[in-house]
Enzyme design. Structure first.
Site, PDB file in Angstrom:
ATOM      1  N   ARG A 215       2.739   8.382   9.565  1.00 36.80           N
ATOM      2  CA  ARG A 215       2.478   9.633   8.840  1.00 36.80           C
ATOM      3  C   ARG A 215       1.342  10.149  10.158  1.00 36.80           C
ATOM      4  O   ARG A 215       1.387  11.680  10.243  1.00 36.80           O
ATOM      5  CB  ARG A 215       2.158   9.709   7.722  1.00 36.80           C
ATOM      6  CG  ARG A 215       3.376  10.124   6.604  1.00 36.80           C
ATOM      7  CD  ARG A 215       2.953  10.123   5.044  1.00 36.80           C
ATOM      8  NE  ARG A 215       4.253   9.392   4.460  1.00 36.80           N
ATOM      9  CZ  ARG A 215       5.001  10.459   3.713  1.00 36.80           C
ATOM     10  NH1 ARG A 215       4.187  12.179   4.371  1.00 36.80           N
ATOM     11  NH2 ARG A 215       6.438  10.184   2.983  1.00 36.80           N
TER      12      ARG A 215
ATOM     13  N   GLU B  99      -2.499   4.587   3.634  1.00 35.82           N
ATOM     14  CA  GLU B  99      -2.489   2.835   2.812  1.00 35.82           C
ATOM     15  C   GLU B  99      -3.643   2.703   2.608  1.00 35.82           C
ATOM     16  O   GLU B  99      -2.935   2.454   2.046  1.00 35.82           O
ATOM     17  CB  GLU B  99      -1.410   2.406   3.640  1.00 35.82           C
ATOM     18  CG  GLU B  99      -0.246   2.735   3.800  1.00 35.82           C
ATOM     19  CD  GLU B  99       0.841   4.744   4.920  1.00 35.82           C
ATOM     20  OE1 GLU B  99       0.052   4.923   5.297  1.00 35.82           O
ATOM     21  OE2 GLU B  99       1.451   4.592   4.525  1.00 35.82           O
TER      22      GLU B  99
ATOM     23  N   GLU C 237      -0.427  -9.123  -1.073  1.00 38.44           N
ATOM     24  CA  GLU C 237      -0.628  -8.382   0.359  1.00 38.44           C
ATOM     25  C   GLU C 237      -1.588  -7.672   0.266  1.00 38.44           C
ATOM     26  O   GLU C 237      -2.132  -6.926   0.065  1.00 38.44           O
ATOM     27  CB  GLU C 237       0.028  -7.759   1.189  1.00 38.44           C
ATOM     28  CG  GLU C 237      -0.005  -7.234   2.494  1.00 38.44           C
ATOM     29  CD  GLU C 237       0.920  -7.022   3.431  1.00 38.44           C
ATOM     30  OE1 GLU C 237       1.628  -7.041   3.839  1.00 38.44           O
ATOM     31  OE2 GLU C 237       0.671  -5.585   3.236  1.00 38.44           O
TER      32      GLU C 237
ATOM     33  N   HIS D  63       6.786   4.926  12.636  1.00 37.62           N
ATOM     34  CA  HIS D  63       7.028   5.841  11.317  1.00 37.62           C
ATOM     35  C   HIS D  63       5.898   6.462  10.625  1.00 37.62           C
ATOM     36  O   HIS D  63       5.503   6.699  10.277  1.00 37.62           O
ATOM     37  CB  HIS D  63       7.471   5.134  10.705  1.00 37.62           C
ATOM     38  CG  HIS D  63       7.242   3.944  10.096  1.00 37.62           C
ATOM     39  ND1 HIS D  63       6.099   4.323   8.898  1.00 37.62           N
ATOM     40  CD2 HIS D  63       7.270   2.433  10.139  1.00 37.62           C
ATOM     41  CE1 HIS D  63       5.643   2.921   8.630  1.00 37.62           C
ATOM     42  NE2 HIS D  63       6.612   1.831   8.855  1.00 37.62           N
TER      43      HIS D  63
ATOM     44  N   HIS E 237      13.891   5.327  12.361  1.00 36.54           N
ATOM     45  CA  HIS E 237      13.474   5.208  11.019  1.00 36.54           C
ATOM     46  C   HIS E 237      13.878   7.086  10.316  1.00 36.54           C
ATOM     47  O   HIS E 237      13.818   7.332  11.497  1.00 36.54           O
ATOM     48  CB  HIS E 237      11.677   5.521  10.246  1.00 36.54           C
ATOM     49  CG  HIS E 237      11.001   5.464   9.382  1.00 36.54           C
ATOM     50  ND1 HIS E 237      11.748   6.218   9.084  1.00 36.54           N
ATOM     51  CD2 HIS E 237      10.542   4.181   8.833  1.00 36.54           C
ATOM     52  CE1 HIS E 237      10.949   6.262   7.490  1.00 36.54           C
ATOM     53  NE2 HIS E 237      10.418   4.484   7.156  1.00 36.54           N
TER      54      HIS E 237
ATOM     55  N   ASP F 274       0.692  -0.884  -0.326  1.00 34.42           N
ATOM     56  CA  ASP F 274      -0.239  -0.440   0.141  1.00 34.42           C
ATOM     57  C   ASP F 274       0.412   1.286   0.291  1.00 34.42           C
ATOM     58  O   ASP F 274       0.614   2.180   0.503  1.00 34.42           O
ATOM     59  CB  ASP F 274      -0.706   0.072   1.313  1.00 34.42           C
ATOM     60  CG  ASP F 274       0.047  -0.060   2.285  1.00 34.42           C
ATOM     61  OD1 ASP F 274       1.202   0.344   2.517  1.00 34.42           O
ATOM     62  OD2 ASP F 274      -0.699  -0.750   3.363  1.00 34.42           O
TER      63      ASP F 274
HETATM   64  C1  UD1 Z   1       6.404   5.102   3.796  1.00 35.73           C
HETATM   65  C2  UD1 Z   1       5.302   4.243   3.039  1.00 35.73           C
HETATM   66  C3  UD1 Z   1       4.418   3.370   4.218  1.00 35.73           C
HETATM   67  C4  UD1 Z   1       5.636   2.262   5.057  1.00 35.73           C
HETATM   68  C5  UD1 Z   1       7.172   3.174   4.992  1.00 35.73           C
HETATM   69  C6  UD1 Z   1       7.536   1.733   5.504  1.00 35.73           C
HETATM   70  C7  UD1 Z   1       4.079   5.554   1.317  1.00 35.73           C
HETATM   71  C8  UD1 Z   1       3.251   6.890   1.550  1.00 35.73           C
HETATM   72  N1  UD1 Z   1       4.509   5.259   2.738  1.00 35.73           N
HETATM   73  O1  UD1 Z   1       6.892   5.951   4.900  1.00 35.73           O
HETATM   74  O2  UD1 Z   1       3.129   3.589   3.361  1.00 35.73           O
HETATM   75  O3  UD1 Z   1       5.109   1.462   5.550  1.00 35.73           O
HETATM   76  O4  UD1 Z   1       7.703   3.680   3.540  1.00 35.73           O
HETATM   77  O5  UD1 Z   1       8.994   2.417   6.330  1.00 35.73           O
HETATM   78  O6  UD1 Z   1       4.531   5.173   0.550  1.00 35.73           O
HETATM   79  N2  UD1 Z   1      14.210   8.245   4.438  1.00 35.73           N
HETATM   80  C9  UD1 Z   1      15.695   8.013   4.020  1.00 35.73           C
HETATM   81  N3  UD1 Z   1      16.112   7.124   3.595  1.00 35.73           N
HETATM   82  C10 UD1 Z   1      15.374   5.788   3.891  1.00 35.73           C
HETATM   83  C11 UD1 Z   1      14.066   6.279   3.632  1.00 35.73           C
HETATM   84  C12 UD1 Z   1      13.756   7.263   4.050  1.00 35.73           C
HETATM   85  O7  UD1 Z   1      16.040   9.820   3.964  1.00 35.73           O
HETATM   86  O8  UD1 Z   1      15.517   5.658   3.444  1.00 35.73           O
HETATM   87  C13 UD1 Z   1      13.438   9.382   5.026  1.00 35.73           C
HETATM   88  C14 UD1 Z   1      13.613  10.725   3.763  1.00 35.73           C
HETATM   89  O9  UD1 Z   1      13.563  12.304   4.314  1.00 35.73           O
HETATM   90  C15 UD1 Z   1      12.571  10.434   2.590  1.00 35.73           C
HETATM   91  C16 UD1 Z   1      10.969  10.071   4.272  1.00 35.73           C
HETATM   92  O10 UD1 Z   1      12.331   9.781   4.733  1.00 35.73           O
HETATM   93  O11 UD1 Z   1      11.758  11.879   1.953  1.00 35.73           O
HETATM   94  C17 UD1 Z   1       9.709   9.660   3.687  1.00 35.73           C
HETATM   95  O12 UD1 Z   1      10.034   8.089   3.587  1.00 35.73           O
HETATM   96  P1  UD1 Z   1       8.765   7.898   2.748  1.00 35.73           P
HETATM   97  O13 UD1 Z   1       8.717   6.702   1.465  1.00 35.73           O
HETATM   98  O14 UD1 Z   1       7.973   9.141   1.992  1.00 35.73           O
HETATM   99  O15 UD1 Z   1       7.942   7.970   3.647  1.00 35.73           O
HETATM  100  P2  UD1 Z   1       7.996   6.446   4.752  1.00 35.73           P
HETATM  101  O16 UD1 Z   1       7.253   8.023   5.997  1.00 35.73           O
HETATM  102  O17 UD1 Z   1       9.112   5.853   4.813  1.00 35.73           O
HETATM  103  N1  UDP Z   2      12.650  -3.833  10.064  1.00 35.61           N
HETATM  104  C1  UDP Z   2      13.837  -3.812   9.756  1.00 35.61           C
HETATM  105  N2  UDP Z   2      14.979  -3.123  10.329  1.00 35.61           N
HETATM  106  C2  UDP Z   2      14.584  -1.640  11.174  1.00 35.61           C
HETATM  107  C3  UDP Z   2      13.645  -1.929  11.676  1.00 35.61           C
HETATM  108  C4  UDP Z   2      12.639  -2.665  10.865  1.00 35.61           C
HETATM  109  O1  UDP Z   2      14.146  -4.517   9.014  1.00 35.61           O
HETATM  110  O2  UDP Z   2      15.090  -1.596  11.337  1.00 35.61           O
HETATM  111  C5  UDP Z   2      11.745  -4.876   9.234  1.00 35.61           C
HETATM  112  C6  UDP Z   2      10.740  -5.534   9.331  1.00 35.61           C
HETATM  113  O3  UDP Z   2      11.418  -6.506  10.322  1.00 35.61           O
HETATM  114  C7  UDP Z   2       9.528  -5.577   8.940  1.00 35.61           C
HETATM  115  C8  UDP Z   2       9.845  -4.192   7.813  1.00 35.61           C
HETATM  116  O4  UDP Z   2      11.425  -4.463   8.372  1.00 35.61           O
HETATM  117  O5  UDP Z   2       9.965  -6.746   8.308  1.00 35.61           O
HETATM  118  C9  UDP Z   2       8.388  -2.869   8.316  1.00 35.61           C
HETATM  119  O6  UDP Z   2       8.966  -2.284   7.993  1.00 35.61           O
HETATM  120  P1  UDP Z   2       8.470  -0.631   7.880  1.00 35.61           P
HETATM  121  O7  UDP Z   2       7.947  -0.741   9.899  1.00 35.61           O
HETATM  122  O8  UDP Z   2       9.700   0.792   7.871  1.00 35.61           O
HETATM  123  O9  UDP Z   2       7.653  -0.528   7.742  1.00 35.61           O
HETATM  124  P2  UDP Z   2       5.557  -1.127   7.721  1.00 35.61           P
HETATM  125  O10 UDP Z   2       5.861  -3.005   7.841  1.00 35.61           O
HETATM  126  O11 UDP Z   2       4.685  -0.595   8.545  1.00 35.61           O
HETATM  127  O12 UDP Z   2       4.645  -0.713   6.037  1.00 35.61           O
END
Ligand code: UD1
Ligand code: UDP
Length: 388
Positions: A232, A149, A135, A230, A262, A113
């Site tokens: 939003r 999501e 999923e 994490h 995160h 999602d």
């Molecule tokens: C995203 C997904 C969420 C998922 C989550 C898993 C959307 C809208 N959100 O949220 O559904 O649960 O990922 O973790 O698709 N950033 C870094 N390095 C990284 C990753 C993120 O610096 O490797 C920072 C950046 O500033 C980036 C921000 O995190 O702009 C947000 O990343 P984004 O993918 O937009 O949102 P998540 O909160 O990670």
């Molecule tokens: N995870 C990881 N390292 C971390 C935190 C989470 O590998 O430091 C893994 C965790 O085992 C799970 C996945 O990341 O499989 C979950 O990711 P996240 O919580 O970012 O996203 P969500 O599942 O909420 O979309």
């Protein structure tokens, strides 16, 4: 809505020719849940497997690519610091569309999602390429929790020609939305395949997960509370409240908190301001998957708002307190391993305290269950992709 049969008639591959599957993902959880499928597709002569990563995440995505050995054929490298939903989605849609024009796949596979999954499904739909949704069918029933999501996955459900539901509950949700029952399949969740795979790799090579040794020594004799956060919809007040709950929990001398933070700045700033330097709290960088599996193993309980952790914990019999108002994963709650606690600090502290101080309450939650399948889930999806 896409007429799946018409689409397949136009775009289905010739008999005997391997199907070209373009698997699209961009974030850590998608990568974890799709690497078992990419492994399955790569070793199966019925398919030509192509992988496109959007780079919605960077470091956290690359950690999974590195450990799983998946190589991207296309990497859009889209991540921007503190990216907005609309800016990200616009870039994803045009970038993923361009890759589909080059690859001309028979099927596009998306997972879950995220913005990448939504844009991948939409770009495929605009090209009349059928979409397989891994999923499928998770629903909280509230478009603001989780946000965005819930809407992303409903929109993908409206587009998909193959709905790969992890559980009967998810399949039932799709049928309630009038999806064609012939196109809805219960496959289990590939996160269990990923967990089994990584556990096997750690058994072969213990050094892959030995990087927590120093922390384990520092916190020897204490009970470990593992934390991730994490969402939003929790930015702002929710995050502050979670941080204050963790501070209070870490006041206990018999507890240590290990919190891989995160990389989202909306999480990091709050957590570092509230928790850095506390004796019983380790704020650490995101862990790669073997080390996170190790944390799940050593934790007494997990405090999280993650979707994936709600699925991994029941398989490991690890109690999970879910810092959300609702969940689209009722299976962990039904199995008794998970409990919704929201983001109110008093509630979080009292639920953690109950688990730490009441052995009966703890024992009732710490039982392994298997609601998300047997770890052979990616193979089932490959068979469905071959015959759809
Ligand atoms: C995203 C997904 C969420 C998922 C989550 C898993 C959307 C809208 N959100 O949220 O559904 O649960 O990922 O973790 O698709 N950033 C870094 N390095 C990284 C990753 C993120 O610096 O490797 C920072 C950046 O500033 C980036 C921000 O995190 O702009 C947000 O990343 P984004 O993918 O937009 O949102 P998540 O909160 O990670
Ligand atoms: N995870 C990881 N390292 C971390 C935190 C989470 O590998 O430091 C893994 C965790 O085992 C799970 C996945 O990341 O499989 C979950 O990711 P996240 O919580 O970012 O996203 P969500 O599942 O909420 O979309």
């Amino acid at each position: 809505m896409l007429d799946a049969n018409a689409t397949l008639a136009v775009y289905g591959p010739c008999m005997g020719k391997p199907r070209r599957i373009l698997t699209v993902f961009g974030t850590r959880p998608e990568a974890i849940k799709l690497f078992p499928l990419v492994h399955a597709l790569e070793r199966d002569p019925r398919f030509v497997s192509r992988v496109c990563v959007s780079g919605q995440h960077r470091g956290m995505l690359d950690q999974v690519l590195a450990i799983s050995g998946v190589t991207a054929d296309h990497d859009l490298d889209l991540m921007q610091p503190d990216q907005t939903l609309d800016g990200l989605t616009a870039a994803l849609l045009t970038g993923l569309g361009r890759v589909m024009d080059v690859e001309q796949p028979d099927w596009v596979v998306v997972q879950g999602d995220t913005a990448t999954a939504l844009a991948g499904a939409l770009a495929a739909y605009y090209r009349r390429i059928p979409v397989a949704h891994v999923e499928a069918g998770l629903r909280s029933g509230d478009i603001h929790h989780p946000w965005p999501e819930e809407v992303n996955r409903k929109a993908i459900g409206a587009i998909a020609a193959l709905h790969l539901a992890p559980t009967e509950t998810a399949a039932a949700a799709l049928l309630r939305e009038n999806c064609d029952p012939a196109r809805v399949h219960v496959t289990g969740n590939t996160v269990i395949d990923a967990l089994h795979w990584i556990t096997g790799r750690i058994a072969e090579e213990p050094g892959l997960a030995s990087g927590l040794a120093e922390l384990e020594q520092r916190f020897a004799g204490k009970r470990i509370v593992g934390v991730t956060s994490h969402r939003r919809e929790s930015f702002g007040g929710g995050m502050t409240s979670i941080a204050s709950a963790i501070r209070r929990i870490a006041d206990r001398s018999d507890v240590a908190v290990i919190f891989p933070v995160h990389l989202n700045p909306n999480v990091r700033t709050v957590m570092h301001e509230a928790l850095a330097g506390l004796e019983n709290v380790a704020l650490i960088e995101p862990l790669d998957y073997p080390h996170f599996a190790r944390l799940l193993g050593i934790a007494t309980l997990m405090l999280t708002d993650s979707g994936g952790v709600q699925e991994e914990a029941p398989a490991l019999g690890k109690p999970v307190l879910v810092m959300r108002e609702t969940t689209e994963r009722p299976e962990g709650i039904a199995a008794g391993t998970a409990r919704l606690v929201g983001t109110d600090a008093d509630r979080i502290v009292s639920e953690v305290t109950r688990l730490l101080d009441d052995p009966a309450a703890y024992a009732a939650m710490a039982r392994a269950h298997n609601p998300f399948g047997d770890g052979l889930n990616a193979g089932r999806i490959a068979d469905l992709l071959a015959s759809a």
